[in-house]
Design an enzyme around this catalytic site. Structure first.
Site, PDB file in Angstrom:
ATOM      1  CB  ALA A   1      45.452  28.698  95.872  1.00 22.98           C
TER       2      ALA A   1
ATOM      3  NE  ARG B   1      45.814  27.285 106.510  1.00 22.17           N
ATOM      4  CZ  ARG B   1      45.838  27.973 105.378  1.00 22.17           C
ATOM      5  NH1 ARG B   1      46.991  28.240 104.798  1.00 22.17           N
ATOM      6  NH2 ARG B   1      44.736  28.434 104.840  1.00 22.17           N
ATOM      7  CG  ASN B   2      41.021  23.026 107.315  1.00 18.16           C
ATOM      8  OD1 ASN B   2      40.573  23.656 108.259  1.00 18.16           O
ATOM      9  ND2 ASN B   2      41.201  23.562 106.109  1.00 18.16           N
TER      10      ASN B   2
ATOM     11  CG  ASP C   1      36.569  21.584  97.839  1.00 18.99           C
ATOM     12  OD1 ASP C   1      37.808  21.464  97.945  1.00 18.99           O
ATOM     13  OD2 ASP C   1      35.988  22.671  98.010  1.00 18.99           O
TER      14      ASP C   1
ATOM     15  CE  LYS D   1      37.251  23.355 100.991  1.00 23.84           C
ATOM     16  NZ  LYS D   1      36.841  24.548 100.264  1.00 23.84           N
TER      17      LYS D   1
ATOM     18  N   GLY E   1      34.522  23.214  94.395  1.00 25.49           N
ATOM     19  CA  GLY E   1      35.267  22.111  93.792  1.00 25.49           C
ATOM     20  C   GLY E   1      36.715  22.065  94.223  1.00 25.49           C
TER      21      GLY E   1
END
Lengths: 354, 354
Positions: free
Chosen positions: A148, A271-272, A262, A199, A144
């Site tokens: 952080a 970062r992705n 998510d 994801k 989900g």
């Protein structure tokens, strides 16, 4: 109050440790060999240098070299908060010490390759633990949309906890019942873990839209490229659905918190998406990585490197229907073969799509 | 080259008119009584003042008062590009003129109330046309993530065209086959239309996260509120799914372009998200509307006002399961009853949720 060990003191492990402390548990946050600076800082005054929060007093920090001293019969739960490359390491550390029946909750996300097939990390952990005579360890995972840093700031977050054992699931849901943490239960460990792993991978493609926008700019009428991003988001969800289906997960996970939720949050920040944006400007992966993000772990790209060859083999063998995964193939080619990221529009909408 | 009439010269009708022109058709763009400035401008030099593009020469502009002169036996398709409040008006204009068997393609999105039940706009149009002796008019609709300004700038857009008649569907897909327009076919008119109507409504709730962020600011550690937005996005998708299911649509539409895709794009930009943001700061709907967006049409709020009372009745009767629509209820209360928009977290995750 349960005694809980969180293995891995990176941002997610530590934010989750704080949650467990907030809900009244005694948390032992254990750093890997990469986390010593973090452990030192938490020990000094509670501050987690990456999360930029002061952890509660009932989170105590340890080095992995101290594991032997703290794993005892009072431990009720082990949480894996290492990164995906650290799972085998974590199994090797905890395997010799763990008592039977102590469950492991996975925060770590990823897929592993075994022979010519893909498996989710809880499967890899389960198999790894058999080397230590541990055959019945119950496994659960958190999926989900939960960045952080936001969890660490105690901002409203919604997650799904997946566990085939409904009694353990109920216990875990109660364990993390904080006012800012909204956990839903699911027994679909497979579906949740496949979504959670993929994801990041597909966010590389959704990020492409931002890169295209940067390269081509606003249109003369002021138009941006939200339609492009949304089209890619939807295709990503369709291909996640395909993988969940063939691996035996449930569709509910795909368009619930683990999948759509998510993927949504991962596309908004991180970062992705940044790497996807670089690819969208026309840069090749290796150049983008070495010039612009040399010190970052790009989870989606790491996953492509781990599973890319196997994916191609499975497609060649017909075990994965090629027509169902056009975006997947493009991402694999971009990352593994260092090709330009191309969006194969004509392959998205074949009506006979599986 | 087909002769096509687009009724409604607002941004979506006009952007779609340009698409039809690009694919080689002769397009008659017909303004309503609200569009006269637009029609005058397009006539003068082709410029659409809201889209800020110059329309192609094979888009010719007319006033609705000229409809009688242009609707003839050569017309192959009528496109409804009016807003949802204008559907009855459009039926009354076109009904007396339309030849049997000329299909209508709906760009207009919304839901209508009939007696104590909800219906999609194509149903309302179909029923309205029976007054003019037209009983067999085929109906189709466009859904999916397509911001008009981006379409007008010929930026990559993905849509779904829904039509129960597969031969007509095939014809429509060919009709709009442009390099920048990626249309997928679906026979699920109900599902696509329910998704298309509701995405604006739920975007009010997803926008709440931006308002909360504005009000409460970044956390001391820099955390934003993406988790909150993603949790609301997922709940919205779940409630859209519920409505699609009880109204007889298909789940594929919910997590395809019409549902997840369009909700995604609507959450990234636009008036519904702006209103949601205002509600997220704690403002009440009426104050937010009158002070900050007095001249804007907030489609999601308009829909709440149209269907809110009926929704409550259906919930009271048990025809809609209350536990399946907690976010829906909060939005209706915020808009129709001018209550603060509240997020009923505890009601989102009951395990027995339908």
């Amino acid at each position: 109050m349960a005694k809980i060990i969180v293995l891995g003191a990176g941002v997610m492990g530590s934010a989750f440790a704080q949650l467990l402390a907030d809900t009244g548990n005694q948390v032992f946050l254990v750093g890997t060999h990469l986390d010593q600076d973090i452990i030192d800082s938490v020990r000094a005054d509670g501050t987690h240098p990456k999360l930029k929060v002061k952890l509660p007093e009932n989170v105590r920090a340890f080095s992995y070299t101290q594991l032997e001293d703290i794993v005892d019969q009072h431990v009720r739960l082990i949480v894996f908060g290492v990164n995906s490359a650290g799972v085998d390491w974590a199994v090797a550390r905890i395997g010799p010490l763990l008592k039977p029946q102590v469950p492991i909750l996975m925060l770590t996300k990823g897929l592993a390759v075994q022979g010519h097939s893909l498996k989710i990390l809880p499967q890899a952990v389960k198999e790894g633990l058999t080397q230590y005579g541990l055959s019945g360890i119950p496994l659960a995972a958190v999926g989900g949309p939960c960045i952080a840093g936001e969890l660490a700031a105690r901002r409203q977050s919604s997650v799904v906890i997946a566990c085939p054992d409904t009694a353990l699931l109920e216990w875990l849901l109660n364990l993390v019942d904080a006012p800012y943490y909204h956990a839903r239960g699911s027994t679909d460990l497979m579906g949740v873990e496949v979504c959670a792993a993929l994801k990041n991978f597909y966010t590389l493609a959704v990020g492409y839209a931002s890169g295209q926008l940067e390269q081509r700019g606003k249109a003369p009428n002021g138009a941006l490229m939200h339609n492009l991003a949304a089209g890619l988001f939807t295709q990503a969800l369709a291909e996640i659905h395909y993988f969940v289906k063939i691996l035996g997960g449930q569709i509910d996970s795909v368009f619930g918190l683990a999948g759509a939720g998510d993927l949504y949050v991962t596309c908004q920040a991180g970062r992705n998406g940044r790497m996807g944006k670089l690819l969208g400007t026309g840069l090749l992966y290796r150049e983008a990585k070495s010039k612009h993000m040399p010190d970052d772990t790009i989870e989606g790209a790491e996953l492509a490197l781990v599973i890319g060859r196997t994916l191609k083999q499975l497609i060649d063998k017909g075990a994965i229907a090629q027509k169902a995964v056009p975006l997947t193939e493009s991402i694999v080619e971009a990352v593994c073969d260092n090709q330009p990221l191309l969006i194969p529009w004509d392959r998205f909408y074949s009506k006979s799509k599986t």
